[in-house]
Design an enzyme around this catalytic site. Structure first.
Site, PDB file in Angstrom:
ATOM      1  N   ARG A  83       0.834  -1.200   0.000  1.00 60.22           N
ATOM      2  CA  ARG A  83       0.000   0.000   0.000  1.00 60.22           C
ATOM      3  C   ARG A  83       0.862   1.240   0.000  1.00 60.22           C
ATOM      4  O   ARG A  83       1.794   1.377   0.785  1.00 60.22           O
ATOM      5  CB  ARG A  83      -0.917   0.007   1.234  1.00 60.22           C
ATOM      6  N   ARG A  92      -5.440   1.646  -5.014  1.00 61.10           N
ATOM      7  CA  ARG A  92      -4.668   0.998  -3.954  1.00 61.10           C
ATOM      8  C   ARG A  92      -4.638  -0.512  -4.093  1.00 61.10           C
ATOM      9  O   ARG A  92      -5.604  -1.123  -4.538  1.00 61.10           O
ATOM     10  CB  ARG A  92      -5.195   1.403  -2.586  1.00 61.10           C
ATOM     11  N   ASP A  95      -6.863  -1.613   0.932  1.00 63.89           N
ATOM     12  CA  ASP A  95      -7.353  -0.575   1.831  1.00 63.89           C
ATOM     13  C   ASP A  95      -8.137  -1.266   2.939  1.00 63.89           C
ATOM     14  O   ASP A  95      -9.090  -1.996   2.656  1.00 63.89           O
ATOM     15  CB  ASP A  95      -8.257   0.384   1.055  1.00 63.89           C
ATOM     16  N   ASP A  97     -10.170  -0.270   6.281  1.00 64.21           N
ATOM     17  CA  ASP A  97     -10.736   0.836   7.052  1.00 64.21           C
ATOM     18  C   ASP A  97     -11.425   0.305   8.299  1.00 64.21           C
ATOM     19  O   ASP A  97     -12.322  -0.541   8.205  1.00 64.21           O
ATOM     20  CB  ASP A  97     -11.770   1.598   6.222  1.00 64.21           C
TER      21      ASP A  97
END
Length: 162
Positions: A83, A92, A95, A97
């Protein structure tokens, strides 16, 4: 004391399907953490970003890690997948989150809970509601109440194993 965390998983560079699957597998190895559920895989168009379609999923974790410590582990997994963060919303390789951690509401330079843009993204809400249909977003209410606001976003549930 363990907490429940929801993590959004996405990728659109390299082999995003394999990256998402491998990231979910990597989360199973996090210390003091157990993977409780994983959504189906979804394909979605980038939102306020460029590049190829994303492959997305959401997982539910039971963890004794604090939210900041869990976030550091997730960021390390992202780095392990190459990343880079050249600019906001860049394509990307992976990712991760941290969307929700129990009922915590936090706003620091390194961590905002719940994730501030989760209610605006079909690629978060649909997989989240798949694994937790009655989930409430701290300070926002029922996640299902936000579905109408994302109805126009391009998203497809894939009939593929996670």
């Amino acid at each position: 004391m363990a907490g429940t965390a929801y993590v959004g998983v996405g990728a659109n560079l390299g082999n995003p399907l394999e990256s998402v699957r491998a990231a979910i597998a990597a989360m199973k190895s996090l210390p003091l953490t157990r993977l409780l559920a994983s959504s189906s895989l979804y394909r979605s168009a980038p939102v306020k970003a460029s590049g190829d379609d994303f492959i997305n999923a959401v997982v539910r974790l039971d963890t004794a890690l604090t939210a900041p410590t869990l976030l550091r582990h997730l960021q390390q997994i992202e780095l392990d997948f190459g990343r880079e963060r050249p600019f906001r919303n860049a394509p990307r390789t992976l990712d991760l989150d941290l969307l929700i951690y129990d009922q915590q509401q936090t706003n620091t330079p390194s961590l905002e809970l719940p994730h501030p843009r989760m209610i605006d993204r079909a690629f978060v809400l649909l997989p989240l509601l798949e694994i937790s249909p009655n989930v409430h977003i701290p300070g926002k209410g029922a996640a299902q109440d936000y579905l109408n606001s994302v109805v126009g976003q391009s998203i497809e549930r894939l009939n593929l194993p996670v």
